[in-house]
Design a protein around this motif. Sequence first.
Motif, short mmCIF file in Angstrom:
data_model
loop_
_atom_site.label_atom_id
_atom_site.label_comp_id
_atom_site.label_asym_id
_atom_site.label_seq_id
_atom_site.Cartn_x
_atom_site.Cartn_y
_atom_site.Cartn_z
N PRO B 250 -11.53 -5.18 36.03
CA PRO B 250 -11.91 -4.10 36.95
C PRO B 250 -10.67 -3.45 37.57
CG PRO B 250 -12.18 -6.23 37.99
CD PRO B 250 -11.83 -6.51 36.58
N ALA B 251 -10.84 -2.21 38.00
CA ALA B 251 -9.72 -1.43 38.51
C ALA B 251 -9.25 -1.92 39.87
CB ALA B 251 -10.11 0.03 38.58
N GLN B 285 0.57 -8.49 33.40
CA GLN B 285 -0.59 -9.32 33.05
C GLN B 285 -0.77 -10.54 33.95
OE1 GLN B 285 -2.70 -8.21 30.59
NE2 GLN B 285 -1.33 -6.48 30.34
N ASP B 286 0.03 -10.67 34.99
CA ASP B 286 -0.16 -11.79 35.90
C ASP B 286 -1.56 -11.77 36.50
OD1 ASP B 286 2.20 -13.01 35.57
OD2 ASP B 286 3.12 -12.34 37.45
N CYS B 287 -2.04 -10.56 36.83
CA CYS B 287 -3.34 -10.46 37.49
C CYS B 287 -4.48 -10.83 36.55
CB CYS B 287 -3.53 -9.07 38.07
SG CYS B 287 -3.46 -7.75 36.85
N VAL B 288 -4.22 -10.73 35.24
CA VAL B 288 -5.23 -11.16 34.28
C VAL B 288 -5.14 -12.67 34.11
CG1 VAL B 288 -5.97 -11.00 31.88
CG2 VAL B 288 -5.19 -8.95 33.08
N ALA B 296 -10.84 -10.55 34.22
CA ALA B 296 -10.11 -9.30 34.25
C ALA B 296 -9.42 -9.07 32.90
CB ALA B 296 -9.07 -9.34 35.36
N ARG B 297 -9.31 -7.84 32.50
CA ARG B 297 -8.71 -7.50 31.22
C ARG B 297 -8.02 -6.15 31.32
NH1 ARG B 297 -10.76 -10.12 26.36
NH2 ARG B 297 -10.65 -12.26 27.05
N PHE B 298 -7.04 -5.91 30.44
CA PHE B 298 -6.56 -4.55 30.21
C PHE B 298 -7.25 -4.04 28.96
CE2 PHE B 298 -2.99 -3.13 32.87
CZ PHE B 298 -2.92 -4.22 33.74
#
Lengths: 300, 525
Positions: B250-251, B285-288, B296-298
């Motif tokens: 999610p954003a 990508q730490d937040c993923v 969470a994904r990009f």
Amino acid sequence: MQRRDFFKKMALAGAAIPVLSLPIQPKPTADASPLLVTGVGEDYPQLLKKVLAPLGGIGAFVKKGYKVVIKPNIGWDRNVEQGACTHPLVVRALAEMALAAGAAKVMVFDRTCNEERRCYQNSGIEPELKKVNDSRLVVEHIDERKFVPIEIKKGKKLSKWGFYKDVLEADCYINVPVAKHHRLSGLTLGLKNIMGIIGGNRSTIHFNLGANLADLNTVLPAHLTIIDATRILLRNGPQGGRVSDVTVLHRLIASTDIVAADAYATTLFDMKPDALESTRLAYEMGLGQMDLDKVKMVTV
Amino acid sequence: MNAEKKKRYGVKLRWMRRISQLAFLAVFLVLFRLTDYSGSDEIPYAVNLFFRWDPLVAAAVTLAVKSFIALLAPALIIVLLTVVFGRVFCGWICPLGTLIDASDKLFKAKKNHFPKLRPVKYYLLAVILITSLLGIQLVGLFDPFSILVRGLTVVVDPVLNLVTRGGFDWVYLNAPAWLSNLTEPVYTVLKESLLPFKQTFFATTLITAMLFFGILLMAKLGKRFWCRNFCPLGALLALLSRFSIWRRFPAAACKNCSHCAAFCRMDAFEPEKGLLMAEECNTCQDCVADCQNQPARFRFSLPKQRTAFDLKRRHLLGVSLAAVSLPLLTRVGLNKKSPNPFLLRPPGTASEEEFQKLCVRCGECMKVCIKNALQPTLTEAGLEGMFTPRLVPRIGYCEYACNLCGQVCPTGAIAKLSVEEKKKFVIGLAVFDKNRCIPHAQNRSCIVCEEHCPLDEKAILARDVEVINQQGDKVVIQLPYVIEDRCIGCGICENVCPLPGDAGIRVMRHQNLEPGIGGGEDGYG
């Protein structure tokens, strides 16, 4: 050990570094009527063999297990045709002969004037020696740590100068200059080739160049001098550049007497044997014979 | 997705990023080491790659010279990459970013806001682009690769060499033979791989070190402090990544957790709604990887919610006005009226003005110069010319048949001349100082300068002259002189002059004067 003690001891150790003093090998004393061999031929390895034969062949100089230093002129970033450096085929042939004679190590180096890697490469000497493929043959750049201060006891102008350790320790030191023009000294030949094994700022000994060269040569007379006159640079030396300033002679000159070799090579430039100040002064200091009438000349 | 799988995915992502970062850092360092003479006249690798794909360098140089520079075309790759993936360059590629990450780890950098500093990078970008449009090139002061290569060339490489060789030398000279017999082979291997061929010496070591390590020490202020707040390349990529289509989903950070926002190294989640600002995110990508509750994904998606741009219009305007006035100051600087007569530029450079526009102070030419002759300026070319290369013959001369600096220059500030062209290129003119030159002043022969002059037809000759020497004797000495039409100003004569201090022959700047053209004061009424 306390940190303070450690530092103290380190400081003491640093202060106690002894000045390196090396035993200098006894070199052959000058002969009043030395042998000088010269010959012409287009096959340089063959010519080299022929020229060395009357002197006893390479075996007279290189014995089994010897450490050998071959000192060509690799001073300039110039190619073979430009005639500023010793011919690579001559250097290679000599190295191969020394190896075949059983040398434990054959070192080839020069303290260059232009950038050292370019000189080694573009003179053709390093690429040619790489073809030899023998681990006993070492082509190195000058290692600044290896210059040892030596007292020049017989020196008239210079009393002390740095000399290259590997040459001082060598069992056999073969001087292989290229014959060429040099405005200040007239020509650069065997005696001047010693410039490549000394340390310090070499520019500063150009004021009394002839005398200084004679002084330096008292420390390290070469066991054998082979002057490369396969092609000689007549003008614009010592680095030249124009092939039109070069004359091809296909000639080699060999002698145990560096002064005789220089005196003879001088005549190739239409000059009198004693035309160079360095030759005259070296003769006066007893480093060799410059009177070609007294030299035993052998042409092969 | 179960928790285990999600965790593994996160670990994998993080390692992919780290491997990418280390790989590009390795490439960067290998290219740096290859920026040297290697036995042939040509360097076969694009050692200047990182500058040539740098869009900031491309933009600044293009604006300065107002024409397309083919050398810099690879910058389009990074532009495209960023338009699609966002600032993936900053997070996955940039070697300086990688070093900053490492430094952040080392100093246990905390996340720190300083939100007011964030727009500074845009202001810096504006200043750089505006001034370059007006003919002053400041990009080299702030471009990450310029800072990095300059730091490596001027500081890290020489110091690494000094320390390593110093250690081996000490053992060689002082330790017993058995020990140096062990260390010397190691030393030989190092000499042929890690270490530079020779010890180099540079001007501006202290100030360069302060800039370089200062950036790494910013870890004390917070994570990725330089990248978030100051990096103008980051700012340019930030502008482009507003359009990127590889976005986090999610954003926004979850209201009940916000773990990702709290630990984001770029501080890229805006505080109000917790939305991830695409222009600030470096896609690390730490937040993923660390996501606590939802997967969470990009993924590819069109940007829906644009976050507000972190800029103050009034500040931007003020900074821009300042940027416009800067060229006015330099144009009335003393350098413009009377340039430093000993400021020699590398072979292949155009007029001083053109050169300064094109040069991005990257230090590649100084790295590659085999005689250590090219040195960074401090104020010799004006403050606006800081860190540009100058030939200092007393330190090193320009090797006659070498054209390496032109080969590695990423912008063409030093033109890529053929060896034959290079041999004819006039850098300056050698002039005797007869009050110091040994034959002229002391009546003794010397002519070391003549001996070294590399030209086929020497530009230094000597004539035999009878003089009375210092001992009162009449002697013939060789008195050297310069043939001006031949001299190319390589500086070998000045380099080898045996005098202590200033040489008896010095290379003066080539003035590029066209006779009979132009006006101004010339002293005649």
